[in-house]
Design an enzyme around this catalytic site. Structure first.
Site, short mmCIF file in Angstrom:
data_model
loop_
_atom_site.label_atom_id
_atom_site.label_comp_id
_atom_site.label_asym_id
_atom_site.label_seq_id
_atom_site.Cartn_x
_atom_site.Cartn_y
_atom_site.Cartn_z
N GLY A 141 46.20 34.65 37.53
CA GLY A 141 45.01 34.58 36.84
C GLY A 141 43.97 33.56 37.03
O GLY A 141 43.14 33.35 36.25
N ASN A 143 41.67 33.55 38.99
CA ASN A 143 40.24 34.00 39.11
C ASN A 143 39.92 34.46 37.98
O ASN A 143 38.32 34.45 37.37
CB ASN A 143 40.36 35.47 40.17
CG ASN A 143 40.06 35.01 41.55
OD1 ASN A 143 39.09 34.66 42.33
ND2 ASN A 143 41.33 35.39 42.38
N LEU A 214 47.29 45.19 40.70
CA LEU A 214 47.90 45.96 41.98
C LEU A 214 48.14 47.35 41.81
O LEU A 214 48.31 47.89 42.74
CB LEU A 214 49.07 45.06 42.22
CG LEU A 214 48.81 43.66 42.81
CD1 LEU A 214 50.09 42.91 43.07
CD2 LEU A 214 47.83 43.44 43.66
N ILE A 217 43.71 52.50 40.51
CA ILE A 217 43.04 52.82 39.57
C ILE A 217 42.99 54.61 39.35
O ILE A 217 42.44 55.20 40.59
CB ILE A 217 41.55 52.14 39.53
CG1 ILE A 217 41.61 50.87 39.53
CG2 ILE A 217 40.75 52.82 38.24
CD1 ILE A 217 42.28 50.08 38.46
N HIS A 233 39.55 41.44 47.37
CA HIS A 233 40.62 41.74 47.96
C HIS A 233 40.57 40.11 48.96
O HIS A 233 39.64 40.06 49.62
CB HIS A 233 40.51 42.92 48.96
CG HIS A 233 41.57 43.24 49.97
ND1 HIS A 233 42.73 43.62 49.42
CD2 HIS A 233 41.83 42.74 51.19
CE1 HIS A 233 43.75 43.76 50.33
NE2 HIS A 233 43.03 43.04 51.43
#
Ligand code: GAR
Length: 318
Positions: A141, A143, A214, A217, A233
């Protein structure tokens, strides 16, 4: 229009149908009852008739709608709705401040619950004026933390929910420390159920940011948030993307191919892995001495530098 209502009232499609039926039947019953009641008195003057009619509508309507909401199973919604209207008309000055207050987040800590009343109102008001983002992440986490830091004092954007599919993931600790609600999701409901769209609507989420998430969706979630889901990415797409290409694996592949350059790609999410339209790319060199770890570190720096800014830019644009 219906989607906006669903979001505004935090309800699903079935509930919305029942609510609209309640309104429609309640309205008809009100009109009918008011006329019948007026018929009991012989009011000569037209203006007086209209005045009493309006007065009766005001009294009968809430009663009719409330009673009808029971067989439709929507009494909790109408209790809240009528209270809100009541406050608007009869509320004191104090309650009109609270009226703008959005509901408090579900896992706010007791520290916040004990905060002075004016603090609560301030926080809630702030949330109401913000665009609410959900971050989907299942890794450490880093980011996520940078995005939270970036928008911490934002007047327009708020990180309102962290969605994670991995119990024990570092990002869940970040959510806890930052006092942001988190949602641990399960495969079956995500891929074969409602994809947690109801939960996202309940939190009034209007934008989804993937940061190290990962799972693919599912189409229903993409449809519900069309053009409002983005991903980061750790390579220069379309190269080194697709199923199984994530984290260290990407950097190993880049090094194995003796690339001189790698970078980051921020893109919209569609139904294919790492495929949607590119929003932003930034590059960095790949050194001959690089390992997957050292390259990952350089890529992470780029991500931290640009991802929050790109999100901010998109929020201002939409
Ligand atoms: C990031 O490097 C992100 O680009 C990558 O996962 C990492 C998460 O790091 N995402 C993918 O590989 C998606 N295909 P973080 O948990 O420290 O933010």
């Amino acid at each position: 229009m219906f989607d906006r209502l669903k979001k505004k009232w935090n309800v699903n499609g079935l509930q919305l149908t029942m609510i609209l039926c309640t309104f429609a039947i309640g309205g008809s019953v009100t009109g009918y009852t008011a006329r019948k009641l007026l018929g009991l008195f012989s009011v000569e003057q037209r203006w007086l008739w209209i005045l009493i009619y309006i007065l009766l509508l005001t009294i009968v309507w809430p009663i009719a709608v409330y009673l009808i909401s029971f067989p439709f199973g929507q009494s909790p919604f109408f209790t809240r709705y009528l209270k809100k209207i009541g406050k608007r008309f009869f509320g004191s000055h104090k309650s009109s401040t609270a009226k703008t207050a959005a509901p408090l987040e579900i896992n706010q800590t007791s520290k916040r619950e004990n905060a002075p009343v004016f603090k609560k109102a301030e926080t809630a008001e702030k949330a109401e004026n913000h665009r609410l983002i959900a971050i989907f992440a299942s890794g450490t986490g880093s980011n996520t933390q940078k995005i939270i830091d970036f928008f911490r004092n934002s007047k327009t954007v708020k990180i309102a929910l962290i969605v994670c599919n991995k119990p024990g993931a570092g990002v869940l600790n970040i959510a806890k420390n930052e006092n942001i609600p988190s949602l641990l999701i399960e495969k079956d409901r995500f891929f074969d159920g409602d994809a947690y769209i109801n939960e996202l609507n309940r939190h009034n989420i209007s934008f989804i940011v993937l940061a190290g998430f990962l799972w693919k969706i599912p189409p229903n979630l993409i449809m519900a948030f069309k053009g409002k889901i983005i991903n980061i990415h750790p390579a220069l797409l379309p190269a080194y993307g697709g199923k199984g290409m994530y984290g260290t694996k990407v950097h190993e592949a880049v090094i194995a191919a003796k690339e001189k350059e790698s970078g980051i790609s921020i893109h919209y999410v569609d139904e294919i892995y790492d495929h949607g339209a590119t929003i932003f790319q930034a590059t960095c060199p790949v050194l001959e001495t690089d390992t997957a770890d050292s390259l990952a570190e350089r890529i992470h720096q780029l991500e931290h530098q640009y991802y929050p800014k790109v999100i901010d830019e998109l929020m201002n644009r939409k």
